[in-house]
Motif scaffolding. Structure first.
Motif, PDB file in Angstrom:
ATOM      1  N   TYR A   1      29.757  51.774  30.054  1.00  0.00           N
ATOM      2  CA  TYR A   1      29.707  53.241  30.103  1.00  0.00           C
ATOM      3  C   TYR A   1      28.386  53.734  29.529  1.00  0.00           C
ATOM      4  N   HIS A   2      27.945  54.894  30.031  1.00  0.00           N
ATOM      5  CA  HIS A   2      26.581  55.333  29.736  1.00  0.00           C
ATOM      6  C   HIS A   2      26.416  56.779  30.183  1.00  0.00           C
ATOM      7  N   SER A   3      25.446  57.480  29.607  1.00  0.00           N
ATOM      8  CA  SER A   3      25.112  58.824  30.071  1.00  0.00           C
ATOM      9  C   SER A   3      23.604  58.972  30.222  1.00  0.00           C
ATOM     10  N   GLU A   4      23.202  59.836  31.124  1.00  0.00           N
ATOM     11  CA  GLU A   4      21.790  60.158  31.348  1.00  0.00           C
ATOM     12  C   GLU A   4      21.676  61.665  31.554  1.00  0.00           C
ATOM     13  N   LEU A   5      20.661  62.279  30.949  1.00  0.00           N
ATOM     14  CA  LEU A   5      20.376  63.684  31.170  1.00  0.00           C
ATOM     15  C   LEU A   5      19.142  63.785  32.055  1.00  0.00           C
ATOM     16  N   LEU A   6      19.316  64.351  33.240  1.00  0.00           N
ATOM     17  CA  LEU A   6      18.231  64.534  34.196  1.00  0.00           C
ATOM     18  C   LEU A   6      17.732  65.967  34.065  1.00  0.00           C
ATOM     19  N   GLU A   7      16.532  66.120  33.573  1.00  0.00           N
ATOM     20  CA  GLU A   7      16.002  67.444  33.268  1.00  0.00           C
ATOM     21  C   GLU A   7      15.105  67.950  34.389  1.00  0.00           C
ATOM     22  N   THR A   8      15.303  69.215  34.771  1.00  0.00           N
ATOM     23  CA  THR A   8      14.461  69.865  35.764  1.00  0.00           C
ATOM     24  C   THR A   8      14.119  71.265  35.261  1.00  0.00           C
ATOM     25  N   PRO A   9      13.077  71.898  35.797  1.00  0.00           N
ATOM     26  CA  PRO A   9      12.722  73.245  35.344  1.00  0.00           C
ATOM     27  C   PRO A   9      13.816  74.289  35.569  1.00  0.00           C
ATOM     28  N   LYS A  10      14.695  74.066  36.546  1.00  0.00           N
ATOM     29  CA  LYS A  10      15.710  75.069  36.874  1.00  0.00           C
ATOM     30  C   LYS A  10      17.079  74.774  36.265  1.00  0.00           C
ATOM     31  N   GLY A  11      17.224  73.646  35.622  1.00  0.00           N
ATOM     32  CA  GLY A  11      18.508  73.288  35.038  1.00  0.00           C
ATOM     33  C   GLY A  11      18.629  71.789  34.900  1.00  0.00           C
ATOM     34  N   ASN A  12      19.569  71.368  34.080  1.00  0.00           N
ATOM     35  CA  ASN A  12      19.747  69.946  33.816  1.00  0.00           C
ATOM     36  C   ASN A  12      21.041  69.429  34.428  1.00  0.00           C
ATOM     37  N   ILE A  13      21.023  68.149  34.763  1.00  0.00           N
ATOM     38  CA  ILE A  13      22.187  67.474  35.329  1.00  0.00           C
ATOM     39  C   ILE A  13      22.512  66.291  34.434  1.00  0.00           C
ATOM     40  N   LYS A  14      23.738  66.240  33.958  1.00  0.00           N
ATOM     41  CA  LYS A  14      24.146  65.136  33.087  1.00  0.00           C
ATOM     42  C   LYS A  14      25.014  64.160  33.874  1.00  0.00           C
ATOM     43  N   LEU A  15      24.637  62.889  33.842  1.00  0.00           N
ATOM     44  CA  LEU A  15      25.419  61.822  34.451  1.00  0.00           C
ATOM     45  C   LEU A  15      26.266  61.173  33.365  1.00  0.00           C
ATOM     46  N   ILE A  16      27.565  61.162  33.549  1.00  0.00           N
ATOM     47  CA  ILE A  16      28.490  60.545  32.606  1.00  0.00           C
ATOM     48  C   ILE A  16      29.179  59.413  33.361  1.00  0.00           C
ATOM     49  N   ILE A  17      28.794  58.190  33.025  1.00  0.00           N
ATOM     50  CA  ILE A  17      29.172  57.016  33.806  1.00  0.00           C
ATOM     51  C   ILE A  17      30.260  56.248  33.064  1.00  0.00           C
ATOM     52  N   LEU A  18      31.433  56.151  33.665  1.00  0.00           N
ATOM     53  CA  LEU A  18      32.578  55.512  33.024  1.00  0.00           C
ATOM     54  C   LEU A  18      32.679  54.038  33.389  1.00  0.00           C
ATOM     55  N   ASP A  19      33.341  53.290  32.513  1.00  0.00           N
ATOM     56  CA  ASP A  19      33.703  51.902  32.768  1.00  0.00           C
ATOM     57  C   ASP A  19      35.222  51.841  32.866  1.00  0.00           C
ATOM     58  N   THR A  20      35.738  51.657  34.078  1.00  0.00           N
ATOM     59  CA  THR A  20      37.190  51.641  34.285  1.00  0.00           C
ATOM     60  C   THR A  20      37.738  50.216  34.365  1.00  0.00           C
ATOM     61  N   ARG A  21      36.962  49.228  33.902  1.00  0.00           N
ATOM     62  CA  ARG A  21      37.366  47.820  33.991  1.00  0.00           C
ATOM     63  C   ARG A  21      37.522  47.143  32.626  1.00  0.00           C
ATOM     64  N   TYR A  22      36.523  47.262  31.795  1.00  0.00           N
ATOM     65  CA  TYR A  22      36.429  46.434  30.588  1.00  0.00           C
ATOM     66  C   TYR A  22      37.634  46.603  29.657  1.00  0.00           C
ATOM     67  N   PHE A  23      38.163  47.819  29.550  1.00  0.00           N
ATOM     68  CA  PHE A  23      39.226  48.112  28.592  1.00  0.00           C
ATOM     69  C   PHE A  23      40.586  48.339  29.253  1.00  0.00           C
ATOM     70  N   ARG A  24      40.628  48.309  30.574  1.00  0.00           N
ATOM     71  CA  ARG A  24      41.838  48.714  31.293  1.00  0.00           C
ATOM     72  C   ARG A  24      42.971  47.708  31.135  1.00  0.00           C
ATOM     73  N   ASP A  25      44.166  48.212  30.806  1.00  0.00           N
ATOM     74  CA  ASP A  25      45.326  47.345  30.689  1.00  0.00           C
ATOM     75  C   ASP A  25      45.698  46.749  32.039  1.00  0.00           C
ATOM     76  N   GLU A  26      46.367  45.634  31.986  1.00  0.00           N
ATOM     77  CA  GLU A  26      46.691  44.885  33.202  1.00  0.00           C
ATOM     78  C   GLU A  26      47.661  45.666  34.089  1.00  0.00           C
ATOM     79  N   LEU A  27      47.430  45.572  35.399  1.00  0.00           N
ATOM     80  CA  LEU A  27      48.315  46.210  36.367  1.00  0.00           C
ATOM     81  C   LEU A  27      49.521  45.327  36.638  1.00  0.00           C
ATOM     82  N   LYS A  28      50.669  45.975  36.891  1.00  0.00           N
ATOM     83  CA  LYS A  28      51.900  45.255  37.183  1.00  0.00           C
ATOM     84  C   LYS A  28      52.285  45.488  38.642  1.00  0.00           C
ATOM     85  N   PRO A  29      52.498  44.417  39.405  1.00  0.00           N
ATOM     86  CA  PRO A  29      52.856  44.567  40.825  1.00  0.00           C
ATOM     87  C   PRO A  29      54.157  45.344  40.995  1.00  0.00           C
TER      88      PRO A  29
END
Length: 345
Positions: free
Chosen positions: A147-175
């Protein structure tokens, strides 16, 4: 980041939230920022979408997961697969031109539908970070999860990327033995793990960006199909939506992959003054061509089962977003436009 203005065609939209395609073009629209993203990419398969992606002159590209297919405990083999992808000419042109960010999903994590039980997750994390060009002193090198975040800055406004990790901590799935349902709901299990949850809460509560992009490898809003989704962990899904509602972050958009189809899912919530969209874009090299339908009460428009990539085109001055699905030869497959409330600075 330096802002690059582009002149791109804007296809006619009947109204906010209406999806249509027409051969008649409105006057050319200038966009302040263009983000391309995609997922489900077999490293040894034909990759016809890199040239169309570049034709849209994106400012950044985001991997939504399954960036390679390496279901293997052999880390040397996984490294070789990453090298194959790195050497694909079209992808190399892209990485030499613009920044690339992203997350992983199960097949580049190393095991189909895998979670925290994967015994080689620490090793595969380092190979993923190598592929993404992450420096050796980056916090992700010594921390569990990508997981990670990045702030992309521009003169008209900023865009924040919030990147999730849905694997490393996820509990096991049950069929699940119920026809059409691959997995049972897990009412007590976690997707993100408490450490990542605390990080996510901080990222959202402290964000002053004009737009906030949450990247989840699996779908958040669509929950009725029988495959992987946040709906398999209903308490986690509820927690995420509540966090989005209560956070200080504005104009939140969810991006997802995994499904080998592309679709827009839109949820309206009383506490949000804009529609919450989950834009799924999948896949880059192979898709669910035999798709015959599945329920999704939040779906806007139609399911696209062709090869496709996603585009977010930002009008930062007017707080508008044009979302596009495009395919081979840059063909427009579907689009969705959302107008967001203006932010008072």
């Amino acid at each position: 980041m330096k802002l690059i203005l582009r002149i791109l065609p804007l296809f006619i939209l009947l109204s906010c939230g209406t999806i249509t395609e027409t051969a008649t073009k409105s006057p050319e629209q200038k966009y302040d920022f263009v983000l391309a993203f995609g997922s489900c990419n077999k490293q040894e398969a034909p990759q016809p979408l890199w040239e169309p992606i570049m034709k849209n002159q994106p400012d950044v590209f985001m991997w939504g997961g399954d960036n390679i297919y390496a279901d293997t405990p052999d880390m040397q083999l996984m490294q070789e697969y990453y090298q194959i992808q790195h050497n694909v000419p079209g992808y190399k042109r892209l990485t030499n031109s613009i920044p690339v960010y992203g997350t992983w999903d199960d097949h580049d994590y190393g095991v189909n539908d895998g979670g925290k039980e994967w015994e080689f997750k620490e090793e595969s994390q380092q190979l993923f970070l190598d592929f993404m060009g992450v420096s050796e002193d980056d916090p992700r090198r010594g921390r569990e999860g990508v997981y990670h975040s990045e702030l992309l800055e521009t003169p008209k406004g900023n865009i924040k990327l919030i990147i999730l990790d849905t694997r490393y901590f996820r509990d096991e799935l049950k069929p699940d033995a119920v026809p059409g349902k691959r997995y049972k709901e897990n009412s007590k299990g976690t997707i993100l793990g408490e450490q990542q949850w605390q990080w996510l809460e901080e990222e959202l509560h402290t964000s002053a960006a004009t737009f906030n992009i949450i990247l989840s490898s699996i779908q958040v809003i669509s929950e009725e199909h029988g495959f992987e989704t946040w709906g398999n962990f209903p308490a986690e899904r509820k927690r995420l939506i509540k966090l989005i509602e209560n956070s200080s972050a504005k104009n939140i958009i969810i991006l997802s992959g995994d499904r080998h189809i592309s679709e827009f899912s839109e949820m309206k919530r009383d506490r949000l003054n804009y529609p919450l969209v989950d834009f799924t874009s999948s896949g880059l090299t192979h898709s669910y061509t035999s798709f015959s339908g599945e329920p999704n009460r939040y779906r806007i428009g139609e399911v696209v089962s062709d090869l496709s990539f996603g585009l977010l085109k930002f009008d930062l001055k007017n707080n508008k977003m044009l979302m596009e699905m495009r395919g081979e030869k840059n063909r427009l497959l579907q689009q969705h436009k959302v107008e967001y409330p203006h932010i008072k600075h």
